[in-house]
Write a protein that holds these residues in place. Structure first.
Motif, mmCIF file in Angstrom:
data_model
loop_
_atom_site.group_PDB
_atom_site.id
_atom_site.type_symbol
_atom_site.label_atom_id
_atom_site.label_comp_id
_atom_site.label_asym_id
_atom_site.label_seq_id
_atom_site.Cartn_x
_atom_site.Cartn_y
_atom_site.Cartn_z
ATOM 1 N N PHE A 190 0.612 -1.177 0.182
ATOM 2 C CA PHE A 190 -0.124 -0.125 -0.145
ATOM 3 C C PHE A 190 0.753 1.365 -0.088
ATOM 4 O O PHE A 190 0.555 2.128 -0.591
ATOM 5 N N ILE A 256 -2.410 -8.691 -2.101
ATOM 6 C CA ILE A 256 -3.635 -8.267 -1.727
ATOM 7 C C ILE A 256 -3.569 -6.667 -1.718
ATOM 8 O O ILE A 256 -4.638 -6.206 -2.136
ATOM 9 N N THR A 259 -3.937 -5.972 -5.555
ATOM 10 C CA THR A 259 -5.175 -6.230 -5.864
ATOM 11 C C THR A 259 -6.153 -5.145 -5.629
ATOM 12 O O THR A 259 -7.051 -4.801 -6.531
ATOM 13 N N ILE A 260 -6.040 -4.743 -4.351
ATOM 14 C CA ILE A 260 -7.258 -3.725 -3.776
ATOM 15 C C ILE A 260 -7.012 -2.394 -4.826
ATOM 16 O O ILE A 260 -7.820 -1.746 -5.111
ATOM 17 N N MET A 263 -8.516 -2.756 -8.012
ATOM 18 C CA MET A 263 -9.951 -2.663 -7.942
ATOM 19 C C MET A 263 -10.427 -1.530 -7.600
ATOM 20 O O MET A 263 -11.383 -0.858 -8.196
ATOM 21 N N LEU A 264 -9.622 -0.434 -7.170
ATOM 22 C CA LEU A 264 -10.049 1.026 -6.765
ATOM 23 C C LEU A 264 -9.701 1.784 -7.846
ATOM 24 O O LEU A 264 -9.906 3.073 -7.984
#
Length: 416
Positions: A190, A256, A259-260, A263-264
């Motif tokens: 992140f 993760i 991928t997030i 998706m955003l």
């Protein structure tokens, strides 16, 4: 003042000392073959017969008294322990206490009490914060070694500090401990995506790998294969499986985050660029060497030696690799460092791990394993995964060959 011979103490007291010493050596990251050798040697000098069986998460120690009839004095201790961590200061202290007890200059009871006191020593808040900063220093040093741009180096250092602080929070927490590596991978992913999408482009995977380097099980993979080659099959297999699980958890956490972000609709700017001059690499060697002396908790007087060992191992591998190929450079580096560690143990009568462990830490295949798995999942290409696996295998083989022949050229007098 005359001291009693350690053999004159009670059978139970001698066993208690050996058990306590074995627990300390296990807690400080000693491999199975070296720990078993050290325990057998100490037990023999105390007039005991001991058959140890060591695994990464426990030990079984079977004792008997050779002066009594078979079966009359048999005692077995089963110890369940956590994974050990390298602590060069405490390893050196435990070795010193054992040497003094065996030499008769320290009573067995006093030696046992000294080991118990050593176990109770815990770093204060300042020490824990310094340890967290060690994560940042390692990340920055390795990013500089890889000649990444300054934004990448700064980002890796910042993420490394966050990972170090996360390690402080989750280290003793039962609820978060199992997911620690996955959480660290998510945090690194992140943070790197945030910088790459808002500030400037990054070598994204490389920055993530540099920031997670302290958690990568490169040393565990090397020790696992080393134990397997020493016929410690149970310990080596368990350690290898644990190392693979660690890489998987780090990869899962990072994926993760990626991928997030996808998706955003967040699209980080990614580039492959390594523009730094030679002096930045030298700076990286210095920073990483200092950081490893912090993370390995070296005694202050041993810091120059630890730094020299870490830098020497890397530089031999780097320059010999440029001249004759990467595997040969790794082999020569591991050989020299292992022989130097054994020579130091002979000369100073102290653990050779003070030289050996930092000397090979920058050679181990942790970053290659994580990079390969990340690339495999991102590209969904089996051929890429095979190439990554082959690269890890080549690194491990070169290191193990260096360790084996280093011990052959200059055998160790001390198992540590």
């Amino acid at each position: 003042m005359t001291r009693n011979s350690p053999r004159t103490y009670s059978y139970a007291a001698r066993i208690a000392f050996v058990v306590e010493l074995a627990e300390h050596l296990h807690a400080y990251g000693t491999t199975a073959q070296r720990l078993e050798g050290a325990v057998i040697g100490v037990a023999h000098q105390l007039g005991l017969e001991c058959e140890p069986r060591v695994s990464p998460t426990g030990m079984v120690l079977a004792f008997s008294d050779p002066q009594r009839p078979p079966g009359e004095s048999d005692i077995t201790r089963v110890l369940r322990m956590g994974l050990g961590e390298v602590d060069l200061y405490k390893l050196s202290e435990a070795d010193r206490i054992a040497e003094e007890v065996l030499a008769g200059t320290l009573d067995l009871s006093d030696g046992h009490a000294a080991l118990l006191e050593l176990e109770l020593r815990r770093p204060g808040r300042g020490g824990r914060v310094l340890h967290a900063f060690g994560f940042a220093m390692i990340a920055a040093g390795v990013a500089a070694l890889w000649r990444l741009p300054w934004l990448d180096i700064g980002t890796a250092a910042g993420i490394g500090l966050l990972v170090g602080l996360l390690d402080m929070v989750t280290r003793n927490g039962d609820r978060l401990k199992e997911a620690h590596e996955a959480l660290a991978g998510m945090l690194a992913g992140f943070a790197a995506i945030g910088v790459a999408s808002t500030i400037g482009p990054l070598n994204l995977n490389t920055v993530v790998i540099a920031s997670l380097l302290v958690l990568l099980p490169g040393m565990a993979l090397t020790n696992a294969v080393n134990e397997l080659t020493s016929q410690h099959l149970v310990s080596g297999t368990a350690r290898f499986a644990g190392a693979v699980a660690t890489v998987i958890k780090l990869t899962v956490g990072t994926m993760i985050a990626l991928t997030i972000a996808q998706m955003l609709g967040v699209e980080p700017q990614v580039r492959a660029w390594r523009p730094q001059p030679d002096w930045v690499e030298w700076l990286g060697v210095l920073v990483a060497s200092v950081a490893f002396s912090v993370l390995f908790r070296a005694r202050l007087r041993d810091v120059p030696l630890v730094m020299a060992a870490a830098a020497t191992g890397y530089l031999i591998a780097r320059h010999a690799g440029l001249a004759w190929g990467g595997p040969i450079g790794l082999f020569l580096s591991a050989l020299v460092v292992t022989a130097a560690g054994n020579g130091y143990a002979r000369w100073a009568n102290r653990p050779g791990a003070i030289v050996r462990v930092p000397g090979i830490i920058m050679l181990v295949p942790g970053s290659a394993s994580l990079r390969g798995l990340l690339t495999l999942i991102q590209q969904q290409d089996v051929a890429v995964g095979q190439q990554a696996l082959l690269a890890v295998v080549n690194i491990i083989l070169a290191l193990i060959a260096g360790l084996l022949f280093g011990n052959l050229i200059l055998p160790a007098r001390k198992n540590l």
